[in-house]
Write an enzyme that holds these catalytic residues in place. Structure first.
Site, PDB file in Angstrom:
ATOM      1  N   GLN A 195       0.852  -1.188   0.000  1.00 35.48           N
ATOM      2  CA  GLN A 195       0.000   0.000   0.000  1.00 35.48           C
ATOM      3  C   GLN A 195       0.892   1.244   0.000  1.00 35.48           C
ATOM      4  OE1 GLN A 195      -2.314   2.549  -0.450  1.00 35.48           O
ATOM      5  NE2 GLN A 195      -3.702   0.901   0.168  1.00 35.48           N
ATOM      6  N   MET A 196       0.768   2.054  -1.053  1.00 36.99           N
ATOM      7  CA  MET A 196       1.595   3.243  -1.182  1.00 36.99           C
ATOM      8  C   MET A 196       0.853   4.533  -0.826  1.00 36.99           C
ATOM      9  SD  MET A 196       4.739   2.634  -2.006  1.00 36.99           S
ATOM     10  CE  MET A 196       5.725   1.237  -2.531  1.00 36.99           C
ATOM     11  N   HIS A 229     -12.223  -3.512  -6.422  1.00 37.73           N
ATOM     12  CA  HIS A 229     -11.152  -2.904  -7.216  1.00 37.73           C
ATOM     13  C   HIS A 229     -11.501  -3.045  -8.689  1.00 37.73           C
ATOM     14  CE1 HIS A 229      -7.904  -2.348  -4.151  1.00 37.73           C
ATOM     15  NE2 HIS A 229      -8.641  -3.243  -3.502  1.00 37.73           N
ATOM     16  N   LYS A 233      -7.520  -6.052 -11.490  1.00 33.30           N
ATOM     17  CA  LYS A 233      -6.747  -6.459 -10.316  1.00 33.30           C
ATOM     18  C   LYS A 233      -7.075  -7.905 -10.000  1.00 33.30           C
ATOM     19  CE  LYS A 233      -5.623  -5.310  -5.522  1.00 33.30           C
ATOM     20  NZ  LYS A 233      -4.180  -5.517  -5.768  1.00 33.30           N
TER      21      LYS A 233
END
Length: 346
Positions: A195-196, A229, A233
């Site tokens: 997770q960014m 999502h 994904k």
């Protein structure tokens, strides 16, 4: 990103209603969205819901001229994909310097992409080690950014580690234990995070703290998880896995195989409440916990539209890693919590 406290669930809401929130297809014929069903409920002091949502205020524009060229060369592998493109746009706006080559699959080999006048050729040759080594020789301060596919995570990490090039791994999936071992053995610098998004990472950090300081607080509670999502994904969200792990430490009972992955665009719009313009890029998560007797329910929700939150976080990770390399830091493997703790985000 804003934290929003929504109206709690009603005291007379049945367990079936709670289940339907986490199983949108069950109510699909009725045509009620998740947000609509919330609006009909009467507040009850014993239940609570906390939600986080994020929508980009504006799109990134390459026409913007950065105030300062940071002269940090980056290679974005996976730049033919939407996430890779978003990272390149954010990186160039921040003054980073994309090199004219990126690694890709055989199907993309030879493609030349243009990003605001900056041309990048995709190298899909079989000798990836030679290609990366050549670029690393020309750009000794190179940092690689990986937004490829889950199935390539371990092979790519092994390649970066063998060549000795620092990297930011934003791709989810793969064998994560093997990933960390590969990097640790090579002693290469890396930021690895499923997770960014900085604000979402802060939420995850809070969950980690809660699970460490209050183990068993949700003992006996049943949990359901829904994540929506874009259709492309393939794997279960790494963020969802991390949150689930925290709740398990808190005592909640859950089988990870029961995560409800929503990928049907119609269900996403009509039941989950995803805006149509973000069907191709969003992350909506809901975690529902119910007490053994069904009288108390907690729900946690975080919704992200678009990719800018992840792209900006990736740029911060690059800047963070460059600083660690320049100072010859002893620690070699970092995550986004380390980036947050540094406190130097833009």
């Amino acid at each position: 990103m804003a934290f929003v406290v929504k109206a709690p669930l009603s005291s007379y809401a049945t367990r079936r209603e709670h289940d339907n929130l986490l199983n949108p297809s069950a109510d699909l014929k009725v045509g009620n969205s998740v947000s609509t069903r919330f609006s009909h409920r009467v507040p009850n002091k014993r239940n609570s819901l906390v939600a986080m949502s994020s929508t980009p205020a504006q799109s990134l524009e390459l026409a913007h001229v950065p105030k300062q060229q940071l002269n940090i060369p980056i290679m974005v592998n996976g730049c033919t994909g939407k996430m890779g493109r978003a990272v390149l746009e954010a990186a160039m706006a921040a003054g980073l310097n994309p090199v004219p080559v990126a690694l890709g699959g055989p199907e993309d080999s030879g493609k030349i992409l243009d990003f605001g006048g900056k041309q990048i050729e995709v190298d899909g040759s079989s000798d990836r080690e030679a290609a990366l080594s050549s670029v690393f020789k020309d750009y000794p301060n190179l940092i690689v950014v990986d937004y490829t596919v889950p199935g390539a995570v371990n092979d790519n990490a092994a390649l970066y580690s063998k060549v000795g090039v620092p990297f930011v791994m934003g791709t989810t999936g793969g064998d994560r234990e093997l990933l960390y071992k590969t990097v640790a053995d090579s002693k290469v610098y890396a930021v690895i995070s499923p997770q960014m998004g900085k604000q979402v990472v802060a939420f995850l950090a809070a969950m980690e703290i809660m699970s460490e300081q209050f183990p068993g607080a949700f003992s006996g509670y049943d949990m359901q998880v829904m994540e929506s999502h874009q259709a492309g994904k393939l794997d279960i969200s790494g963020t969802a896995k991390a949150v689930i792990s925290c709740f398990e430490k808190l005592g909640a009972s859950f089988d990870p195989e029961q995560v409800q992955q929503i990928r049907d665009p119609r269900v996403q719009v009509e039941m989950v409440g995803v805006p149509e313009e973000y069907l191709s890029g969003h992350a909506f998560h809901m975690y529902n916990l119910t007490s053994p007797d069904g009288t108390v329910t907690f729900e946690f929700q975080h919704n992200v539209c678009g990719r800018s939150i992840y792209a900006e976080g990736t740029v911060d990770a690059i800047l963070f890693l460059a600083k660690k390399i320049s100072t010859n830091a002893d620690k070699r493997i970092y995550d986004m919590i380390d980036v947050l703790r540094e406190g130097n985000m833009r």
